[in-house]
Scaffold this motif. Structure first.
Motif, short mmCIF file in Angstrom:
data_model
loop_
_atom_site.label_atom_id
_atom_site.label_comp_id
_atom_site.label_asym_id
_atom_site.label_seq_id
_atom_site.Cartn_x
_atom_site.Cartn_y
_atom_site.Cartn_z
N LEU A 30 33.84 46.68 41.91
CA LEU A 30 35.22 47.15 41.75
C LEU A 30 35.96 46.19 40.83
CD1 LEU A 30 36.08 47.96 45.45
CD2 LEU A 30 35.66 49.61 43.62
N ALA A 32 39.77 45.05 40.12
CA ALA A 32 41.19 45.11 40.54
C ALA A 32 41.99 44.38 39.46
CB ALA A 32 41.35 44.52 41.92
N GLY A 33 42.44 43.15 39.74
CA GLY A 33 43.19 42.40 38.71
C GLY A 33 42.29 41.79 37.65
N GLY A 34 41.01 41.64 37.96
CA GLY A 34 40.04 41.12 37.00
C GLY A 34 40.11 39.60 36.81
N GLN A 35 40.98 38.92 37.56
CA GLN A 35 41.22 37.49 37.29
C GLN A 35 40.09 36.59 37.77
OE1 GLN A 35 43.93 36.53 35.29
NE2 GLN A 35 43.72 38.74 35.09
N SER A 36 39.30 37.08 38.72
CA SER A 36 38.10 36.34 39.13
C SER A 36 36.87 37.04 38.58
CB SER A 36 38.01 36.26 40.66
OG SER A 36 39.11 35.55 41.17
N LEU A 37 36.86 38.37 38.66
CA LEU A 37 35.66 39.12 38.25
C LEU A 37 35.32 38.90 36.78
CD1 LEU A 37 33.47 41.18 38.90
CD2 LEU A 37 35.08 42.99 38.34
N THR A 111 45.43 40.51 42.52
CA THR A 111 45.88 41.35 43.65
C THR A 111 45.49 40.69 44.98
OG1 THR A 111 43.78 42.55 43.79
CG2 THR A 111 45.45 43.42 42.25
N GLU A 124 44.29 30.55 48.89
CA GLU A 124 45.40 30.50 49.83
C GLU A 124 45.47 31.72 50.75
OE1 GLU A 124 45.58 29.85 46.60
OE2 GLU A 124 46.46 27.86 46.40
N LEU A 167 38.42 47.48 50.18
CA LEU A 167 39.53 46.98 51.01
C LEU A 167 40.78 47.73 50.54
CD1 LEU A 167 40.13 43.17 51.60
CD2 LEU A 167 41.97 44.82 51.51
C1 LIG Z 1 42.49 29.89 36.06
C2 LIG Z 1 42.52 30.57 37.39
C3 LIG Z 1 43.07 29.90 38.48
C4 LIG Z 1 43.13 30.50 39.72
N1 LIG Z 1 43.68 29.80 40.75
C5 LIG Z 1 43.73 30.36 41.97
C6 LIG Z 1 44.27 29.66 43.09
O1 LIG Z 1 44.76 28.54 42.96
N2 LIG Z 1 44.26 30.28 44.28
C7 LIG Z 1 43.72 31.54 44.46
O2 LIG Z 1 43.72 32.05 45.58
N3 LIG Z 1 43.24 32.22 43.43
C8 LIG Z 1 43.21 31.68 42.20
N4 LIG Z 1 42.69 32.39 41.16
C9 LIG Z 1 42.13 33.74 41.42
C10 LIG Z 1 43.21 34.80 41.43
O3 LIG Z 1 44.06 34.66 42.55
C11 LIG Z 1 42.57 36.20 41.46
O4 LIG Z 1 43.54 37.10 41.12
C12 LIG Z 1 41.98 36.67 42.76
O5 LIG Z 1 41.07 35.79 43.34
C13 LIG Z 1 41.17 37.95 42.58
O6 LIG Z 1 42.03 39.01 42.51
P1 LIG Z 1 41.83 40.11 41.42
O7 LIG Z 1 42.71 41.24 41.81
O8 LIG Z 1 42.01 39.53 40.08
O9 LIG Z 1 40.30 40.59 41.69
P2 LIG Z 1 39.13 40.89 40.68
O10 LIG Z 1 38.87 39.71 39.82
O11 LIG Z 1 39.34 42.20 40.03
O12 LIG Z 1 37.94 41.06 41.75
C14 LIG Z 1 37.43 39.95 42.44
C15 LIG Z 1 36.27 40.45 43.35
O13 LIG Z 1 36.78 41.22 44.43
C16 LIG Z 1 36.27 42.56 44.38
N5 LIG Z 1 37.41 43.42 44.70
C17 LIG Z 1 38.61 43.47 44.07
N6 LIG Z 1 39.45 44.31 44.71
C18 LIG Z 1 38.74 44.82 45.76
C19 LIG Z 1 39.06 45.73 46.80
N7 LIG Z 1 40.29 46.29 46.90
N8 LIG Z 1 38.11 46.03 47.71
C20 LIG Z 1 36.87 45.45 47.63
N9 LIG Z 1 36.52 44.56 46.68
C21 LIG Z 1 37.44 44.25 45.76
C22 LIG Z 1 35.76 42.76 42.95
O14 LIG Z 1 34.74 43.70 42.90
C23 LIG Z 1 35.27 41.35 42.62
O15 LIG Z 1 33.99 41.14 43.19
C24 LIG Z 1 42.63 31.83 39.90
C25 LIG Z 1 42.09 32.53 38.82
C26 LIG Z 1 42.04 31.91 37.57
C27 LIG Z 1 41.46 32.69 36.42
#
Ligand SMILES: Cc1cc2nc3c(=O)[nH]c(=O)nc-3n(C[C@H](O)[C@H](O)[C@H](O)COP(=O)(O)OP(=O)(O)OC[C@H]3O[C@@H](n4cnc5c(N)ncnc54)[C@H](O)[C@@H]3O)c2cc1C
Length: 280
Positions: A30, A32-37, A111, A124, A167
């Motif tokens: 999936l 979502a925000g793509g910030q980790s994926l 997200t 967090e 989720l």
């Molecule tokens: C430089 C940097 C610093 C960061 N620092 C922090 C920090 O200090 N603290 C912190 O908590 N985070 C931090 N992050 C991560 C950030 O908070 C991400 O946004 C978060 O971890 C993932 O959210 P996302 O929506 O971007 O998920 P995505 O990157 O899109 O997805 C992450 C994973 O979750 C899965 N996923 C996404 N949504 C769902 C869903 N609804 N149901 C099931 N699976 C799902 C995806 O398939 C993937 O495997 C940082 C990221 C970066 C790039």
């Protein structure tokens, strides 16, 4: 480095997303925000055959308060929570944690669902959810189920989500007049993942605390409750709580286990003071 080739599909609904995940037999992810994926794809730590983009799925965003419970849709952005008056009023622990998560550009896209599903041990929001005794809604091929936070985080980056699950929402109790919260973390720079962090919730009557929940992050594979310290703090002594800290952190790239244990005590003193402060 560039990611390995992948296909992309924009899901029209939760059912459509679940069907797409099913067609790819655990090879799809999936988006979502793509910030980790996207970072894991770019580093080739992950190479899914398909990205299922859930950003267009209706009904997954927003904050509501019903029957003294706060419900947050999985696609709700960090920035929305940071700026939400409902969150500030009914979930001050989340409000305190949000500015510590990464940087504004990342909070604009990241997200709550992505953060919980990714389950970084130094993040967090997983710790906040456990401190709040919250739960998540999961939809999958077998329908919908709710899972308590204590059963959701299973191991390092491992949760109760199956490969075809989504989720969909997060729920936790709204604060009452006697609920006090505390939050603190230590990071090398503001916005970095924490070396150690602590999210806490308690009932307070002046400086007397009960129902204390102390949840550490950055000290193990999952967010961890420090149960002996919780009991000692409810018994009235911060020193006893620090001495009772039942944590055994391993060394990692940020710090040794011994340094983390020391920092956990420093954070406990700060957070205990927050829990005992009069509420504004
Ligand atoms: C430089 C940097 C610093 C960061 N620092 C922090 C920090 O200090 N603290 C912190 O908590 N985070 C931090 N992050 C991560 C950030 O908070 C991400 O946004 C978060 O971890 C993932 O959210 P996302 O929506 O971007 O998920 P995505 O990157 O899109 O997805 C992450 C994973 O979750 C899965 N996923 C996404 N949504 C769902 C869903 N609804 N149901 C099931 N699976 C799902 C995806 O398939 C993937 O495997 C940082 C990221 C970066 C790039």
């Amino acid at each position: 480095m560039k990611p390995a080739a992948f296909a992309y599909a924009k899901a029209r609904s939760l059912d459509h997303a679940i069907a797409l995940l099913g067609e790819h037999q655990g090879e799809a992810k999936l988006l979502a925000g793509g910030q980790s994926l996207i970072a894991t794809l770019n580093m080739r730590l992950s190479s899914p055959s398909l990205l299922v983009d859930i950003n267009g799925v209706a009904g997954l965003e927003g904050v509501s308060v019903k029957n003294r419970m706060v419900e947050v849709g999985a696609l709700t952005r960090h920035v929305t929570l940071e700026r939400s008056a409902e969150i500030a009023r009914h979930a001050p622990l989340i409000a305190r944690a949000m500015p510590q998560i990464a940087h504004p550009a990342i909070r604009n896209r990241g997200t709550i669902g992505g953060s919980l599903a990714y389950a970084d041990p130094a993040a967090e929001l997983p710790a906040c959810l456990l401190a709040l005794d919250g739960e998540v809604d999961i939809v999958g091929p077998a329908g919908k189920r709710s899972v308590k936070a204590e059963d959701f985080f299973k191991g390092l980056f491992e949760t109760a989500l199956g490969p075809h699950d989504i989720l969909s929402a997060v729920r936790f109790p709204a604060v009452t007049a006697d609920t006090h919260v505390g939050f603190a973390e230590l990071a090398r720079r503001h916005g970095d993942y924490a070396i150690v962090g602590l999210a806490a919730v308690a009932k307070a009557n002046g400086e007397s605390l009960s129902e204390v929940r102390l949840v550490y992050f950055g000290v193990g594979a999952t967010p961890l409750r420090a149960r002996r310290a919780e009991a000692a703090l409810a018994g009235g002594s911060i020193d006893d709580a620090v001495n009772a800290l039942d944590l055994d952190p391993s060394d990692d790239i940020q710090a040794t286990g011994a340094v983390k244990k020391h920092l956990a005590g420093v954070l406990l003193r700060r957070v205990a003071a927050q829990l005992m402060e009069p509420r504004q």
